[in-house]
Design a protein around this motif. Structure first.
Motif, PDB file in Angstrom:
ATOM      1  N   LEU A   9       0.813  -1.262   0.093  1.00  0.00           N
ATOM      2  CA  LEU A   9       0.124  -0.082   0.031  1.00  0.00           C
ATOM      3  C   LEU A   9       0.920   1.247   0.028  1.00  0.00           C
ATOM      4  N   VAL A  41      -5.608   5.304   0.534  1.00  0.00           N
ATOM      5  CA  VAL A  41      -5.747   4.009  -0.172  1.00  0.00           C
ATOM      6  C   VAL A  41      -7.545   4.064  -0.710  1.00  0.00           C
ATOM      7  N   TYR A  95      -4.563  -6.997   4.743  1.00  0.00           N
ATOM      8  CA  TYR A  95      -3.346  -5.955   4.869  1.00  0.00           C
ATOM      9  C   TYR A  95      -2.990  -5.480   6.360  1.00  0.00           C
TER      10      TYR A  95
END
Ligand code: NAP
Length: 192
Positions: A40, A45, A61
């Motif tokens: 990321l 994001v 994540y």
């Protein structure tokens, strides 16, 4: 320059990424088969995926979301009935996502604009307007600045609690388009 990572490579991912890149932002993409392995990289994001895909992405994540601004664009419809949202009444997909990643700052944006009007930057005669809700004024200002640099209008639509209303607007607009009462190239515009 704001750096963005967009998870998803579909219609909305490409339309949003195009606007942001037009405005000079750095944009990287994470494809479905890269979720959990691709970094990321961006400070912001964008979750440009169907709502049912979000949980697995958050799990994949984990703490990599800590400190990020996360933009939820989903319209969490029940796609079997097209007659309700799958989040509890009064809540929102955005509030559910924020609760799952409390160390991130989650915003709602882009769910009230169809992909085609992000790409064209017009709804009829008007500039496409992105409504942004969330509890961080700084994060909203950063996103709106990047959106406006890309040629769209952005409006701070209030706190994270307003994501509920934005999802209602997105729901209504989607059902109108599915019912062929408005075109996917049109939709709700904001005159100011
Ligand atoms: N389209 C619109 O006009 C519009 C307007 C407002 C809001 N939205 C919202 O925007 C979001 C994206 O819509 P879209 O129209 O861009 O859809 P789309 O064109 O179908 O793209 C969806 C993207 O998500 C990926 N994806 C699907 N399932 C996934 C999973 N389990 N894990 C990781 N990635 C997954 C897809 O990968 P693959 O292609 O490899 O399957 C694709 O890259 C949705 O939440 C929708 O409600 C859409």
């Amino acid at each position: 320059m704001t750096t963005f990572t967009i998870i998803g490579t579909g219609n909305m991912a490409n339309a949003i990424g195009g606007v942001l890149a037009d405005g000079g932002s750095s944009v990287t993409y994470v494809a479905k088969d890269e979720v959990g392995t691709a970094p990321l990289a961006g400070d912001v994001v964008v979750l440009a995926v169907p709502f049912p895909a979000v949980d697995a992405i958050l799990a994949a994540y984990g703490s990599a979301f800590d400190g990020k601004v996360v933009v939820d664009i989903t319209n969490p419809l029940n796609f079997e009935t097209f007659d309700s949202l799958v989040v509890p009444a009064g809540s929102s997909a955005t509030a559910e996502i924020q609760a799952k990643i409390p160390a991130a700052t989650v915003l709602k944006a882009f769910n009230t604009t169809f992909a085609a009007t992000l790409a064209s930057k017009r709804v009829g005669e008007l500039t496409t307007t992105v409504l942004v809700a969330g509890d961080s004024s700084e994060a909203k200002a950063t996103l709106i600045s990047a959106i406006e640099a890309g040629g769209l209008d952005g409006i701070d639509a209030g706190s994270l609690a307003r994501a509920h209303e934005l999802e209602a607007i997105g729901f209504a607009q989607l059902t109108l388009a599915v019912g062929e009462k408005l075109p996917w190239t049109g939709g709700f515009a904001v005159a100011r």
